[in-house]
Design a protein around this motif. Structure first.
Motif, PDB file in Angstrom:
ATOM      1  N   SER A  15       9.548  39.645  52.867  1.00  0.00           N
ATOM      2  CA  SER A  15       8.231  39.311  52.338  1.00  0.00           C
ATOM      3  C   SER A  15       8.095  37.839  51.943  1.00  0.00           C
ATOM      4  O   SER A  15       7.038  37.230  52.140  1.00  0.00           O
ATOM      5  N   TYR A  16       9.151  37.265  51.407  1.00  0.00           N
ATOM      6  CA  TYR A  16       9.088  35.879  50.940  1.00  0.00           C
ATOM      7  C   TYR A  16       9.584  34.865  51.972  1.00  0.00           C
ATOM      8  O   TYR A  16       9.426  33.656  51.779  1.00  0.00           O
ATOM      9  N   LYS A  17      10.215  35.361  53.043  1.00  0.00           N
ATOM     10  CA  LYS A  17      10.677  34.484  54.130  1.00  0.00           C
ATOM     11  C   LYS A  17      11.683  33.439  53.661  1.00  0.00           C
ATOM     12  O   LYS A  17      11.761  32.329  54.188  1.00  0.00           O
ATOM     13  N   ARG A  73      10.455  36.831  33.686  1.00  0.00           N
ATOM     14  CA  ARG A  73      10.808  35.956  34.813  1.00  0.00           C
ATOM     15  C   ARG A  73      10.044  36.440  36.054  1.00  0.00           C
ATOM     16  O   ARG A  73      10.630  36.976  36.990  1.00  0.00           O
ATOM     17  N   PRO A  74       8.729  36.286  36.051  1.00  0.00           N
ATOM     18  CA  PRO A  74       7.926  36.823  37.160  1.00  0.00           C
ATOM     19  C   PRO A  74       8.283  36.200  38.500  1.00  0.00           C
ATOM     20  O   PRO A  74       8.681  35.042  38.574  1.00  0.00           O
ATOM     21  N   TRP A  75       8.155  37.000  39.554  1.00  0.00           N
ATOM     22  CA  TRP A  75       8.411  36.518  40.904  1.00  0.00           C
ATOM     23  C   TRP A  75       7.250  35.634  41.364  1.00  0.00           C
ATOM     24  O   TRP A  75       6.136  35.741  40.847  1.00  0.00           O
ATOM     25  N   PRO A  76       7.488  34.805  42.350  1.00  0.00           N
ATOM     26  CA  PRO A  76       6.394  33.963  42.864  1.00  0.00           C
ATOM     27  C   PRO A  76       5.369  34.795  43.630  1.00  0.00           C
ATOM     28  O   PRO A  76       5.658  35.908  44.084  1.00  0.00           O
ATOM     29  N   PRO A  77       4.151  34.283  43.780  1.00  0.00           N
ATOM     30  CA  PRO A  77       3.150  35.002  44.583  1.00  0.00           C
ATOM     31  C   PRO A  77       3.587  35.055  46.044  1.00  0.00           C
ATOM     32  O   PRO A  77       4.317  34.180  46.519  1.00  0.00           O
ATOM     33  N   LEU A  78       3.132  36.074  46.750  1.00  0.00           N
ATOM     34  CA  LEU A  78       3.468  36.209  48.167  1.00  0.00           C
ATOM     35  C   LEU A  78       2.792  35.128  49.009  1.00  0.00           C
ATOM     36  O   LEU A  78       3.270  34.767  50.074  1.00  0.00           O
ATOM     37  N   GLY A  93      -3.084  32.606  46.050  1.00  0.00           N
ATOM     38  CA  GLY A  93      -4.121  33.556  45.675  1.00  0.00           C
ATOM     39  C   GLY A  93      -3.692  35.009  45.744  1.00  0.00           C
ATOM     40  O   GLY A  93      -4.514  35.900  45.509  1.00  0.00           O
ATOM     41  N   LYS A  94      -2.432  35.259  46.079  1.00  0.00           N
ATOM     42  CA  LYS A  94      -1.925  36.625  46.191  1.00  0.00           C
ATOM     43  C   LYS A  94      -1.020  36.944  45.003  1.00  0.00           C
ATOM     44  O   LYS A  94      -0.462  36.051  44.380  1.00  0.00           O
ATOM     45  N   PRO A  95      -0.856  38.232  44.693  1.00  0.00           N
ATOM     46  CA  PRO A  95       0.095  38.606  43.646  1.00  0.00           C
ATOM     47  C   PRO A  95       1.526  38.526  44.167  1.00  0.00           C
ATOM     48  O   PRO A  95       1.763  38.199  45.342  1.00  0.00           O
ATOM     49  N   SER A  96       2.471  38.844  43.323  1.00  0.00           N
ATOM     50  CA  SER A  96       3.874  38.879  43.740  1.00  0.00           C
ATOM     51  C   SER A  96       4.164  40.207  44.434  1.00  0.00           C
ATOM     52  O   SER A  96       3.283  41.057  44.587  1.00  0.00           O
ATOM     53  N   ALA A  97       5.404  40.407  44.832  1.00  0.00           N
ATOM     54  CA  ALA A  97       5.818  41.668  45.453  1.00  0.00           C
ATOM     55  C   ALA A  97       6.086  42.744  44.409  1.00  0.00           C
ATOM     56  O   ALA A  97       6.383  43.887  44.757  1.00  0.00           O
ATOM     57  N   GLY A  98       5.998  42.391  43.143  1.00  0.00           N
ATOM     58  CA  GLY A  98       6.288  43.334  42.072  1.00  0.00           C
ATOM     59  C   GLY A  98       5.133  44.270  41.763  1.00  0.00           C
ATOM     60  O   GLY A  98       4.083  44.205  42.404  1.00  0.00           O
TER      61      GLY A  98
END
Length: 269
Positions: free
Chosen positions: A52-54, A111-116, A119-124
């Motif tokens: 998802s994050y490449k 420690r939130p993950w970065p957005p995908l 303007g998108k949310p994270s994978a969480g």
């Protein structure tokens, strides 16, 4: 000021209140983020080239096998995401102790993950990730993110007979091999003959199969790189590179779709 901040925290609630429900035939468990982060089996795992994050990612994660007590390798589960993506997953790879191993990555609110993407949310808050995915041929569709529910179900063939090829075909017939690939790579987003649980992409047989309106090898080109034929900013269909879906498997998948074009049954009516 301190009293105002405390009041806001009470009204908003803790960021760790995300829930994951796991429904098995013999049990139903609801896990909260904080509980999973403190799970005895939780570890820090390194994921190389995250689907998802490449890029390489690091997660706090729990082995899927530890969250599926009593499940056997013959069983089947479905992971449902917040957007309706419904990944169909054989239990065997989820329970494996060697080769590719499945983990439930848990997003820590601190420690939130970065957005995908912008303007998108994270994978969480919950994401199914794999270590050594190449060892067992794990498909990108087997990496569901933003998971809300995991539930044990009967197999796809048992639940959706409208997806089945001609029963006269041998079990190892190329058409049945294509059906297996359809389940692995397509069913999470698409229905066929109105059958399936996905709510993301269009039906792949009703009213027409893509094999009926894509000429020559354009369907294969579309599966390889959808944006090369139909480009729009909000497109969701991923590209299926040859490393994920080899040419021989792509031929089998298209063969199944061509076969099903002559077996139209709209179960959604």
């Amino acid at each position: 000021m301190k009293q105002i901040i405390v009041l806001l925290l009470v009204l908003v609630g803790p960021a760790s209140a995300a829930e994951l429900t796991i429904e098995l035939d013999h049990s139903r468990t609801t896990w909260h983020t904080a509980e999973l982060l403190k799970h005895p089996a939780a570890q820090t795992v390194q994921i190389v080239d995250d689907v998802s994050y490449k890029r390489n990612m690091t997660y706090r994660a729990v082995p899927m096998a530890a969250l599926l007590p009593g499940l056997t390798v013959q069983n089947h589960v479905q992971a449902v995401a917040l957007d309706g993506f419904a990944a169909e997953l054989a239990a065997a790879p989820l329970l494996a102790q060697s080769g590719a191993q499945a983990w439930l990555a848990v997003e820590d609110p601190a420690r939130p993950w970065p957005p995908l993407a912008n303007g998108k949310p994270s994978a969480g808050p919950f994401y199914l990730v794999w270590t050594q995915p190449q060892a067992s041929g794990i498909s990108p569709e087997q990496w569901p993110f933003q998971i809300s529910t995991i539930k044990q179900l009967k197999t796809v063939a048992e639940r959706f007979p409208a997806l089945l090829p001609d029963p006269a075909l041998a079990a190892d017939d190329p058409i049945n091999q294509g059906f297996a690939l359809f389940q692995k790579n397509c069913l999470a987003c698409h229905r066929l003959n109105g059958a399936g649980d996905a709510q993301v992409g269009p039906d792949l047989n009703m009213p027409y199969s893509p094999t009926e309106y894509f000429g020559s090898d354009f369907l294969k080109r579309y599966i390889r790189d959808p944006q090369s034929l139909r480009h729009w900013p909000q497109a969701k269909m991923p590209a299926f590179a040859a490393s994920v879906l080899p040419d021989a498997e792509l031929d089998l998948l298209v063969g199944y779709l061509k076969h099903m074009a002559a077996r139209k049954t709209d179960t959604s009516l």
